[in-house]
Write a protein that holds these residues in place. Structure first.
Motif, mmCIF file in Angstrom:
data_model
loop_
_atom_site.group_PDB
_atom_site.id
_atom_site.type_symbol
_atom_site.label_atom_id
_atom_site.label_comp_id
_atom_site.label_asym_id
_atom_site.label_seq_id
_atom_site.Cartn_x
_atom_site.Cartn_y
_atom_site.Cartn_z
ATOM 1 N N VAL A 112 -26.501 -9.858 -7.241
ATOM 2 C CA VAL A 112 -25.833 -8.644 -6.742
ATOM 3 C C VAL A 112 -24.371 -9.031 -6.609
ATOM 4 O O VAL A 112 -24.052 -10.012 -5.925
ATOM 5 C CB VAL A 112 -26.330 -8.215 -5.340
ATOM 6 N N LYS A 120 -16.209 -4.564 0.362
ATOM 7 C CA LYS A 120 -16.082 -4.014 1.718
ATOM 8 C C LYS A 120 -15.751 -2.521 1.710
ATOM 9 O O LYS A 120 -15.012 -2.018 2.533
ATOM 10 C CB LYS A 120 -15.061 -4.808 2.538
ATOM 11 N N ASN A 122 -18.556 -0.533 1.016
ATOM 12 C CA ASN A 122 -19.943 -0.034 1.034
ATOM 13 C C ASN A 122 -20.567 0.076 -0.352
ATOM 14 O O ASN A 122 -21.605 0.719 -0.514
ATOM 15 C CB ASN A 122 -20.011 1.349 1.694
ATOM 16 N N THR A 125 -23.956 -1.725 -0.854
ATOM 17 C CA THR A 125 -24.975 -0.936 -0.148
ATOM 18 C C THR A 125 -25.380 0.266 -0.989
ATOM 19 O O THR A 125 -26.560 0.564 -1.155
ATOM 20 C CB THR A 125 -24.409 -0.467 1.219
HETATM 21 C C1 LIG Z 1 -22.209 -9.694 -1.041
HETATM 22 C C2 LIG Z 1 -21.458 -8.576 -1.778
HETATM 23 C C3 LIG Z 1 -22.302 -8.105 -2.957
HETATM 24 C C4 LIG Z 1 -21.229 -7.428 -0.792
HETATM 25 O O1 LIG Z 1 -20.548 -6.395 -1.491
HETATM 26 P P1 LIG Z 1 -19.721 -5.256 -0.717
HETATM 27 O O2 LIG Z 1 -19.576 -4.090 -1.619
HETATM 28 O O3 LIG Z 1 -18.524 -5.828 -0.123
HETATM 29 O O4 LIG Z 1 -20.783 -4.896 0.441
HETATM 30 P P2 LIG Z 1 -20.751 -3.638 1.406
HETATM 31 O O5 LIG Z 1 -19.354 -3.110 1.500
HETATM 32 O O6 LIG Z 1 -21.813 -2.668 1.005
HETATM 33 O O7 LIG Z 1 -21.170 -4.300 2.765
HETATM 34 C C5 LIG Z 1 -20.281 -5.212 3.369
HETATM 35 C C6 LIG Z 1 -21.115 -6.087 4.262
HETATM 36 O O8 LIG Z 1 -21.673 -7.159 3.531
HETATM 37 C C7 LIG Z 1 -21.803 -8.289 4.383
HETATM 38 N N1 LIG Z 1 -21.102 -9.411 3.766
HETATM 39 C C8 LIG Z 1 -20.389 -9.408 2.624
HETATM 40 N N2 LIG Z 1 -19.957 -10.654 2.354
HETATM 41 C C9 LIG Z 1 -20.410 -11.447 3.321
HETATM 42 C C10 LIG Z 1 -20.332 -12.829 3.587
HETATM 43 N N3 LIG Z 1 -19.659 -13.656 2.792
HETATM 44 N N4 LIG Z 1 -20.927 -13.306 4.685
HETATM 45 C C11 LIG Z 1 -21.612 -12.492 5.517
HETATM 46 N N5 LIG Z 1 -21.735 -11.156 5.326
HETATM 47 C C12 LIG Z 1 -21.142 -10.660 4.231
HETATM 48 C C13 LIG Z 1 -21.182 -7.902 5.707
HETATM 49 O O9 LIG Z 1 -22.263 -7.461 6.529
HETATM 50 C C14 LIG Z 1 -20.303 -6.749 5.332
HETATM 51 O O10 LIG Z 1 -20.127 -5.854 6.385
HETATM 52 P P3 LIG Z 1 -18.764 -5.932 7.242
HETATM 53 O O11 LIG Z 1 -17.668 -5.654 6.272
HETATM 54 O O12 LIG Z 1 -18.943 -4.879 8.273
HETATM 55 O O13 LIG Z 1 -18.709 -7.331 7.756
HETATM 56 C C15 LIG Z 1 -20.062 -9.062 -2.262
HETATM 57 O O14 LIG Z 1 -19.389 -9.661 -1.173
HETATM 58 C C16 LIG Z 1 -20.109 -10.021 -3.431
HETATM 59 O O15 LIG Z 1 -20.131 -9.603 -4.589
HETATM 60 N N6 LIG Z 1 -20.110 -11.332 -3.135
HETATM 61 C C17 LIG Z 1 -20.177 -12.369 -4.172
HETATM 62 C C18 LIG Z 1 -21.550 -12.443 -4.807
HETATM 63 C C19 LIG Z 1 -22.664 -12.642 -3.775
HETATM 64 O O16 LIG Z 1 -22.587 -13.484 -2.887
HETATM 65 N N7 LIG Z 1 -23.745 -11.847 -3.927
HETATM 66 C C20 LIG Z 1 -24.893 -11.854 -3.004
HETATM 67 C C21 LIG Z 1 -25.914 -12.841 -3.370
HETATM 68 S S1 LIG Z 1 -26.906 -12.376 -4.765
#
Ligand SMILES: CC(C)(COP(=O)(O)OP(=O)(O)OC[C@H]1O[C@@H](n2cnc3c(N)ncnc32)[C@H](O)[C@@H]1OP(=O)(O)O)[C@@H](O)C(=O)NCCC(=O)NCCS
Length: 195
Positions: A112, A120, A122, A125
């Motif tokens: 993902v 950040k 959403n 999600t």
């Molecule tokens: C994890 C990931 C997919 C989240 O994408 P996003 O679109 O930012 O997620 P959303 O906006 O829907 O939700 C954000 C929430 O994700 C969580 N989050 C994202 N990165 C995080 C991290 N490094 N540590 C802890 N929580 C994290 C938090 O709960 C955050 O909420 P907050 O902003 O209120 O703290 C993105 O950070 C990403 O691509 N990361 C690199 C790849 C990865 O690690 N993928 C997941 C493992 S398969």
């Protein structure tokens, strides 16, 4: 979390022609030992595009569509059922390869990722919620499983995944063993609509 969402955004299954964009996004999202190889990406997009979902923005100039840009993706395959019928299947190092078992009821999510400049908002999600809803209503399988770094557990819990325990197969690999990986599961339940 900002509420400003990108314009002209849509979600569609990923196909073989998207492999290069998916590979580039994997590189942005993951360290080398965790990212899907170009061969595995090609395999997944060719064999089960319905389990690989892309979030795109359309590049619109003066009302004309110039192209599309991949800003997020999820890659899944059906992973082999557990040999112990009382336990669901979980992701293993073997299942991370070119593996897709059409007869399985368990979809394993291998990746993902949202492009750093769009995080950040959403969007992960949104992408996961859309994926869960589609798979539930198409009755593609009974559950989705994922392995998550411990800090991301609360994020997946908010989307309905539950922690089952530590993944012991993946942590045997020195490349993955640096941090704790949790097995998480989300049961797929078809929504009923009134006529
Ligand atoms: C994890 C990931 C997919 C989240 O994408 P996003 O679109 O930012 O997620 P959303 O906006 O829907 O939700 C954000 C929430 O994700 C969580 N989050 C994202 N990165 C995080 C991290 N490094 N540590 C802890 N929580 C994290 C938090 O709960 C955050 O909420 P907050 O902003 O209120 O703290 C993105 O950070 C990403 O691509 N990361 C690199 C790849 C990865 O690690 N993928 C997941 C493992 S398969």
């Amino acid at each position: 979390m900002t509420s400003t969402l990108p314009l002209h955004m849509y979600i569609r299954p990923l196909i073989s022609e998207d492999a290069q964009s998916v590979s580039e996004l994997e590189t942005k999202g993951f360290p080398p030992e965790e990212r899907a190889s170009p061969e595995n990406i090609q395999f997944r997009l060719a064999v089960c595009p319905e389990l690989c979902s892309g979030l795109f923005i359309r590049d619109v100039e003066g009302g004309e569509v110039k192209g599309e840009k991949l800003i997020g993706h999820m890659l899944g395959t059906k992973i082999p059922e557990s040999t112990d019928a009382s336990k669901p299947a979980f992701i293993t190092r073997a299942a991370m390869g070119k593996v897709h078992d059409e007869s399985s009821t368990t979809v394993g999510i291998h990746s993902v990722v949202i492009a750093p400049e769009y995080q950040k908002k959403n969007l992960a999600t949104l992408l996961l919620t859309d994926y869960i809803q589609k798979l539930s209503n198409q009755e593609v399988g009974q559950r989705i499983v994922i392995i998550a770094h411990e800090p991301l557990v609360p994020f997946y819990e908010r989307i309905g995944f539950q922690v089952v325990g530590e993944n012991e197969d993946v942590s045997q690999d020195p490349a993955f063993g640096k941090s704790k990986w949790c097995d998480m599961v989300r049961e797929l339940v078809k929504e009923e609509y009134d006529n």
